[in-house]
Motif scaffolding. Sequence first.
Motif, PDB file in Angstrom:
ATOM      1  N   ILE A 179       5.710 -14.791  -1.938  1.00 18.97           N
ATOM      2  CA  ILE A 179       6.023 -13.775  -2.953  1.00 18.97           C
ATOM      3  C   ILE A 179       7.283 -14.154  -3.721  1.00 18.97           C
ATOM      4  N   ALA A 180       8.230 -14.772  -3.034  1.00 17.40           N
ATOM      5  CA  ALA A 180       9.486 -15.168  -3.689  1.00 17.40           C
ATOM      6  C   ALA A 180       9.265 -16.211  -4.774  1.00 17.40           C
ATOM      7  N   SER A 181       8.115 -16.892  -4.749  1.00 22.89           N
ATOM      8  CA  SER A 181       7.835 -17.909  -5.769  1.00 22.89           C
ATOM      9  C   SER A 181       7.432 -17.304  -7.109  1.00 22.89           C
ATOM     10  N   ILE A 182       7.086 -16.027  -7.134  1.00 19.76           N
ATOM     11  CA  ILE A 182       6.709 -15.359  -8.379  1.00 19.76           C
ATOM     12  C   ILE A 182       7.959 -15.195  -9.250  1.00 19.76           C
ATOM     13  N   GLU A 233       5.569  -2.355 -21.221  1.00 19.01           N
ATOM     14  CA  GLU A 233       7.009  -2.608 -21.326  1.00 19.01           C
ATOM     15  C   GLU A 233       7.441  -3.804 -20.484  1.00 19.01           C
ATOM     16  N   ARG A 234       6.789  -3.984 -19.337  1.00 20.95           N
ATOM     17  CA  ARG A 234       7.163  -5.084 -18.445  1.00 20.95           C
ATOM     18  C   ARG A 234       6.319  -6.337 -18.675  1.00 20.95           C
ATOM     19  N   ALA A 235       5.386  -6.255 -19.624  1.00 19.27           N
ATOM     20  CA  ALA A 235       4.488  -7.386 -19.900  1.00 19.27           C
ATOM     21  C   ALA A 235       3.816  -7.877 -18.629  1.00 19.27           C
ATOM     22  N   VAL A 236       3.295  -6.927 -17.857  1.00 15.44           N
ATOM     23  CA  VAL A 236       2.639  -7.254 -16.587  1.00 15.44           C
ATOM     24  C   VAL A 236       1.384  -8.080 -16.875  1.00 15.44           C
ATOM     25  N   PRO A 237       1.247  -9.274 -16.262  1.00 16.60           N
ATOM     26  CA  PRO A 237       0.100 -10.128 -16.584  1.00 16.60           C
ATOM     27  C   PRO A 237      -1.199  -9.730 -15.891  1.00 16.60           C
ATOM     28  N   ALA A 238      -1.093  -9.022 -14.756  1.00 16.35           N
ATOM     29  CA  ALA A 238      -2.300  -8.685 -13.995  1.00 16.35           C
ATOM     30  C   ALA A 238      -2.078  -7.421 -13.175  1.00 16.35           C
ATOM     31  N   VAL A 239      -3.130  -6.637 -13.046  1.00 18.22           N
ATOM     32  CA  VAL A 239      -3.138  -5.455 -12.185  1.00 18.22           C
ATOM     33  C   VAL A 239      -4.261  -5.637 -11.165  1.00 18.22           C
ATOM     34  N   PHE A 240      -4.274  -4.792 -10.140  1.00 14.60           N
ATOM     35  CA  PHE A 240      -5.155  -5.050  -9.013  1.00 14.60           C
ATOM     36  C   PHE A 240      -5.972  -3.812  -8.645  1.00 14.60           C
ATOM     37  N   ILE A 266      -7.431  -8.252 -14.451  1.00 17.56           N
ATOM     38  CA  ILE A 266      -7.534  -7.846 -13.047  1.00 17.56           C
ATOM     39  C   ILE A 266      -7.187  -9.063 -12.203  1.00 17.56           C
ATOM     40  N   GLY A 267      -6.147  -8.932 -11.418  1.00 13.87           N
ATOM     41  CA  GLY A 267      -5.668 -10.060 -10.620  1.00 13.87           C
ATOM     42  C   GLY A 267      -6.472 -10.301  -9.357  1.00 13.87           C
ATOM     43  N   GLY A 268      -7.374  -9.381  -9.040  1.00 12.19           N
ATOM     44  CA  GLY A 268      -8.185  -9.525  -7.837  1.00 12.19           C
ATOM     45  C   GLY A 268      -8.331  -8.192  -7.137  1.00 12.19           C
ATOM     46  N   GLU A 269      -9.191  -8.185  -6.137  1.00 12.45           N
ATOM     47  CA  GLU A 269      -9.400  -6.991  -5.325  1.00 12.45           C
ATOM     48  C   GLU A 269      -8.571  -7.097  -4.054  1.00 12.45           C
ATOM     49  N   LEU A 270      -7.715  -6.111  -3.823  1.00 15.66           N
ATOM     50  CA  LEU A 270      -6.854  -6.108  -2.650  1.00 15.66           C
ATOM     51  C   LEU A 270      -7.438  -5.218  -1.557  1.00 15.66           C
ATOM     52  N   TYR A 271      -7.123  -5.574  -0.322  1.00 14.88           N
ATOM     53  CA  TYR A 271      -7.479  -4.744   0.824  1.00 14.88           C
ATOM     54  C   TYR A 271      -6.280  -3.857   1.140  1.00 14.88           C
ATOM     55  N   SER A 272      -6.482  -2.550   1.061  1.00 13.79           N
ATOM     56  CA  SER A 272      -5.383  -1.630   1.328  1.00 13.79           C
ATOM     57  C   SER A 272      -5.641  -0.815   2.590  1.00 13.79           C
ATOM     58  N   THR A 293      -2.074 -11.642  -0.299  1.00  9.03           N
ATOM     59  CA  THR A 293      -0.949 -12.443  -0.782  1.00  9.03           C
ATOM     60  C   THR A 293      -1.422 -13.521  -1.742  1.00  9.03           C
ATOM     61  N   GLN A 294      -2.527 -14.163  -1.419  1.00  7.86           N
ATOM     62  CA  GLN A 294      -3.095 -15.192  -2.291  1.00  7.86           C
ATOM     63  C   GLN A 294      -3.396 -14.638  -3.679  1.00  7.86           C
ATOM     64  N   HIS A 295      -4.078 -13.479  -3.731  1.00 10.33           N
ATOM     65  CA  HIS A 295      -4.417 -12.881  -5.024  1.00 10.33           C
ATOM     66  C   HIS A 295      -3.160 -12.510  -5.811  1.00 10.33           C
ATOM     67  N   ILE A 296      -2.211 -11.892  -5.145  1.00 10.49           N
ATOM     68  CA  ILE A 296      -1.000 -11.416  -5.818  1.00 10.49           C
ATOM     69  C   ILE A 296      -0.192 -12.581  -6.374  1.00 10.49           C
ATOM     70  N   VAL A 297       0.037 -13.581  -5.538  1.00 15.64           N
ATOM     71  CA  VAL A 297       0.874 -14.717  -5.943  1.00 15.64           C
ATOM     72  C   VAL A 297       0.234 -15.490  -7.091  1.00 15.64           C
ATOM     73  N   GLU A 298      -1.051 -15.786  -6.958  1.00 11.47           N
ATOM     74  CA  GLU A 298      -1.706 -16.593  -7.992  1.00 11.47           C
ATOM     75  C   GLU A 298      -1.835 -15.849  -9.314  1.00 11.47           C
ATOM     76  N   ALA A 299      -2.076 -14.525  -9.258  1.00  6.30           N
ATOM     77  CA  ALA A 299      -2.250 -13.757 -10.491  1.00  6.30           C
ATOM     78  C   ALA A 299      -0.936 -13.499 -11.207  1.00  6.30           C
ATOM     79  N   LEU A 300       0.166 -13.477 -10.474  1.00  5.23           N
ATOM     80  CA  LEU A 300       1.459 -13.153 -11.073  1.00  5.23           C
ATOM     81  C   LEU A 300       2.328 -14.381 -11.334  1.00  5.23           C
ATOM     82  N   GLY A 301       1.751 -15.566 -11.198  1.00  4.86           N
ATOM     83  CA  GLY A 301       2.470 -16.759 -11.630  1.00  4.86           C
ATOM     84  C   GLY A 301       3.256 -17.485 -10.576  1.00  4.86           C
TER      85      GLY A 301
END
Length: 325
Positions: A179-182, A233-240, A266-272, A293-301
């Motif tokens: 996550i810190a790599s984003i 406002e935050r220029a979010v690249p992907a939502v889940f 859509i950055g991917g389907e997450l398991y909640s 984590t894979q979906h979040i990290v890859e979708a957010l750069g």
Amino acid sequence: MATRYPVALLGALSFAATASANNEPLNVVATIGMIADVAQEVGGECVSVNAMMGPGVDPHLYQASANDVTTLRDAEQILYSGYSLEGQLGEVLENFSERTPTLAVAPASIDPGDLITAQDIYGIDPHLWMDVSLWAQTLPTLRTTFSEARPDCADAIEANTERYQAQLLALHEWVKESIASIPEEQRILVTAHDAFSYFGRAYDIEVEGVQGISTETETGIADIRSMADIVVERAVPAVFIESTINPRTVQAVMDAAEQRGHDVEIGGELYSDAMGDAGTLDGTYMGMIYRNTQHIVEALGGSLAPLPAELNDWASKWEIAQHIR
């Protein structure tokens, strides 16, 4: 009024005496997969764990069926998460606690100082499994519970616990590093409902949910607009989206953002609140966290960190090709 959740760490003496002479695996019923999978890892061959709620099932809204009642009646041990996650099962669990050892796993395991409070009917955010280091604290509780019920298995259960604890703590550090790599300006997680607060706190990522903690709450137009404001406002690249929730609210946020000139994917389907299909990587607790984590990290750069050596056997089992340190 909040549902009462009685906690029984130990069974009655008569139960313990019977169990100690029983060489059959302990018959355990768990409400959610995130408890069932961890319990099976701890208990190993000494327990047989059945999860009431499968893939795509929302525990906030779940109601017991006739088959569930039969399954609970046959159980030697009942495990549930607690903190009102299984709110509509409260009365059923309370009734069974009078005849079967019934354990609210999270309250019995996790220090109250580590909990996140919520300004709604819950009072406490129940999604503690999203922080792997917190969920790992359930292992000693399960070890004690199972060893009391099957004393002859105590050594094997202890070994299972130590092995799995090391894996979970290694996974926790891997998630944190990944996550810190984003890029910091893109480190914002927009999801269908507010189930990722523990994830956000543990791994230093801002979290925004369209719905509240409980999926029983309704999402209004104002909620959609407010979330779209944040995305633009935050220029979010992907939502889940999430596996247990209809994606229409997230799609509504995307549409509102697009109307304001910002395209978001859509950055991917997450398991909640539930894991993936049984027998797959995603159908395990560790796999659920890995895949999210894979979906979040890859979708957010960001980029996934190499897996630590402690996860070598686990990665080989599931044929994860990612580099091992």
